[in-house]
Design a protein around this motif. Sequence first.
Motif, PDB file in Angstrom:
ATOM      1  N   VAL A 169      13.906   9.430 -12.915  1.00 19.96           N
ATOM      2  CA  VAL A 169      14.474  10.645 -11.797  1.00 19.96           C
ATOM      3  C   VAL A 169      13.150  10.889 -11.967  1.00 19.96           C
ATOM      4  O   VAL A 169      12.320  11.360 -10.711  1.00 19.96           O
ATOM      5  N   SER A 170      12.395  11.215 -12.541  1.00 20.97           N
ATOM      6  CA  SER A 170      10.748  11.200 -12.936  1.00 20.97           C
ATOM      7  C   SER A 170       9.901  10.783 -11.576  1.00 20.97           C
ATOM      8  O   SER A 170       8.819  11.188 -11.044  1.00 20.97           O
ATOM      9  N   LYS A 171      10.581   9.615 -11.126  1.00 21.87           N
ATOM     10  CA  LYS A 171      10.096   8.693  -9.954  1.00 21.87           C
ATOM     11  C   LYS A 171      10.777   8.687  -8.842  1.00 21.87           C
ATOM     12  O   LYS A 171      10.219   8.687  -7.514  1.00 21.87           O
ATOM     13  N   TYR A 172      11.121   9.636  -8.538  1.00 22.72           N
ATOM     14  CA  TYR A 172      12.006   9.945  -7.352  1.00 22.72           C
ATOM     15  C   TYR A 172      10.951  10.907  -6.049  1.00 22.72           C
ATOM     16  O   TYR A 172      10.934  12.196  -6.968  1.00 22.72           O
ATOM     17  N   ALA A 173      11.286  11.009  -5.121  1.00 25.43           N
ATOM     18  CA  ALA A 173      10.070  11.586  -4.197  1.00 25.43           C
ATOM     19  C   ALA A 173      11.274  12.243  -3.714  1.00 25.43           C
ATOM     20  O   ALA A 173      12.113  12.374  -3.419  1.00 25.43           O
ATOM     21  N   ILE A 174      10.103  13.664  -3.672  1.00 27.55           N
ATOM     22  CA  ILE A 174      10.868  14.743  -3.214  1.00 27.55           C
ATOM     23  C   ILE A 174      10.816  14.290  -1.107  1.00 27.55           C
ATOM     24  O   ILE A 174      10.063  14.136  -1.425  1.00 27.55           O
ATOM     25  N   LYS A 175      11.967  14.883  -0.847  1.00 32.43           N
ATOM     26  CA  LYS A 175      12.036  15.236   0.631  1.00 32.43           C
ATOM     27  C   LYS A 175      11.591  16.032   1.373  1.00 32.43           C
ATOM     28  O   LYS A 175      11.492  17.199   0.966  1.00 32.43           O
ATOM     29  N   TYR A 176      10.642  15.532   2.361  1.00 34.36           N
ATOM     30  CA  TYR A 176      10.005  17.358   3.458  1.00 34.36           C
ATOM     31  C   TYR A 176      10.528  16.966   4.058  1.00 34.36           C
ATOM     32  O   TYR A 176      10.549  15.914   5.385  1.00 34.36           O
ATOM     33  N   PHE A 177      10.653  18.143   5.762  1.00 34.69           N
ATOM     34  CA  PHE A 177      10.604  18.365   6.690  1.00 34.69           C
ATOM     35  C   PHE A 177       9.287  17.503   7.409  1.00 34.69           C
ATOM     36  O   PHE A 177       8.744  17.691   8.458  1.00 34.69           O
ATOM     37  N   ASN A 178       8.312  17.931   6.814  1.00 35.84           N
ATOM     38  CA  ASN A 178       6.791  17.387   6.921  1.00 35.84           C
ATOM     39  C   ASN A 178       5.623  16.764   6.351  1.00 35.84           C
ATOM     40  O   ASN A 178       6.228  17.271   5.128  1.00 35.84           O
ATOM     41  N   GLN A 221       1.268  -1.257  -0.177  1.00 34.83           N
ATOM     42  CA  GLN A 221       0.511   0.078   0.178  1.00 34.83           C
ATOM     43  C   GLN A 221       1.004   1.587   0.030  1.00 34.83           C
ATOM     44  O   GLN A 221       1.889   0.953   0.654  1.00 34.83           O
ATOM     45  N   SER A 222       0.516   2.255  -0.583  1.00 35.82           N
ATOM     46  CA  SER A 222       1.328   3.461  -0.436  1.00 35.82           C
ATOM     47  C   SER A 222      -0.098   4.447  -0.709  1.00 35.82           C
ATOM     48  O   SER A 222      -0.972   4.672  -1.424  1.00 35.82           O
ATOM     49  N   LEU A 223       0.553   6.044  -0.014  1.00 35.11           N
ATOM     50  CA  LEU A 223      -0.653   6.911   0.667  1.00 35.11           C
ATOM     51  C   LEU A 223       0.246   7.915   0.104  1.00 35.11           C
ATOM     52  O   LEU A 223       1.163   8.352   0.569  1.00 35.11           O
ATOM     53  N   GLY A 224      -0.483   8.863   0.022  1.00 33.55           N
ATOM     54  CA  GLY A 224       0.240  10.214   0.124  1.00 33.55           C
ATOM     55  C   GLY A 224       1.002  10.896  -1.494  1.00 33.55           C
ATOM     56  O   GLY A 224       0.983  10.395  -2.401  1.00 33.55           O
ATOM     57  N   TYR A 225       1.626  11.691  -1.014  1.00 35.49           N
ATOM     58  CA  TYR A 225       2.103  12.438  -2.641  1.00 35.49           C
ATOM     59  C   TYR A 225       3.941  12.124  -2.423  1.00 35.49           C
ATOM     60  O   TYR A 225       4.687  12.415  -1.444  1.00 35.49           O
ATOM     61  N   ALA A 226       4.398  12.084  -3.215  1.00 32.89           N
ATOM     62  CA  ALA A 226       5.925  11.899  -4.145  1.00 32.89           C
ATOM     63  C   ALA A 226       6.720  13.561  -4.310  1.00 32.89           C
ATOM     64  O   ALA A 226       7.078  13.653  -3.513  1.00 32.89           O
ATOM     65  N   ASN A 227       4.772  13.658  -4.707  1.00 30.64           N
ATOM     66  CA  ASN A 227       5.671  15.753  -4.788  1.00 30.64           C
ATOM     67  C   ASN A 227       3.834  16.454  -4.363  1.00 30.64           C
ATOM     68  O   ASN A 227       3.476  16.505  -5.248  1.00 30.64           O
TER      69      ASN A 227
END
Length: 401
Positions: free
Chosen positions: A263-272, A67-73
């Motif tokens: 690169v198009s599959k790479y998730a941006i990293k977030y602090f929150n 299962q995957s949820l939320g956003y990569a971007n």
Amino acid sequence: MNKYNIKLVNSTIIFLIIFGFSCKSQKIATSSSKEELILNIEKIFSQASIAGFTIVVVDEKDILYQQSLGYANISSKIPYTNKTIQTIASISKTFIALALMKAVEMGKLNLDDDINKYLPFKVMHPKYPLQSITIRHLTNHTSGIIDGKIYDKSYALKNRNEDLSYLPKHIKKYVDRMSANIKIDDAQFLENMLSEKGKWYTKNSFNKKKPGSEFNYSNVGASLAAYIIELAVGLPYEKFTEEIIFNPLQMNNTGWDLNNLDVSKYAIKYFNGKGLIVPDYDLITNADGALITSSNDFSKYLQEVLKGFNGNGTLLNNTSYKEIFTKNNDKIGNSGIFWEISNKGNPNHSGGDPGILSNTVLMKDKKIGIFMMCNGVDQSKRKNIKALQNIFNTLLKYYIE
């Protein structure tokens, strides 16, 4: 330790606390079907500030749950999927274990060799110069090498001129440290830090106990082990792992360099989970925390190590896998070879870096493996960490009971 310090470690300890592999003290929703399990996990996720998230459960033959949820971007509303790739932080160290034992099988090194048999610069414990540091000491974090403040130099911003004014002050002062660092070769980094002639050398990079006598989780020690592997086998560590792990397991979206991946599959990293972006950074000591993979790809690796744990592995012989999962003396830690072994005998590891949280465990009795990772969670609010814990334990409850 500030929650936004550059290195969120000891990540293994953090996640043993966070996840605990226990459902006893929490109100975990009962899921009678997979459909209900999906809804329960979605509900927990929706109530927390988490960017993107994925979790997978495998046995030796199949993916049992994914299962995957939320956003990569978040800004572009690109969903986080099973094919999304991101770094997995310290779980990368478990790949050192497999590579190391392959080198042993090839006759290139032995676990009880003095590390200086291979290194082009000398590394010794300043308080115990006559006591050898062995490869085995590196694998179970008893070498005496500790990370300390010098390890922060292993993080380098990809764009040192990036405008960081958008960051809150309490985060920016830590990220500014990354911008002061310069990307160098990992071998040079290790020499700078651990050789008496190194320009960053300090006795504070070692603890006060003789090698083999005290557990101190060490990213630097893990990186040193990977460097020894490449010296012993005559191939860059990254190339060696590609040949002996990624290619045989058909992990086509896994690697150490984003330039070699999609690169198009790479998730941006977030602090929150609200879109506060972590500036893109490199980890100089690749092997200890910079592996990039997806939930789909990691499931293949997880199945292989689960097979190895159960005596059915294909990449190593049974003796080698048994060595990896043999617990060290309880009095000086609970580590196998770059895997932690719980009191119930469940191998596990976790990872944490800015914008990255990950966890994996092999459940001995149920013969399943579980892996999860996310690309951003607000750690300043306990409910968000608790949400990840509840998701993990909701899944455990479903498969264990």
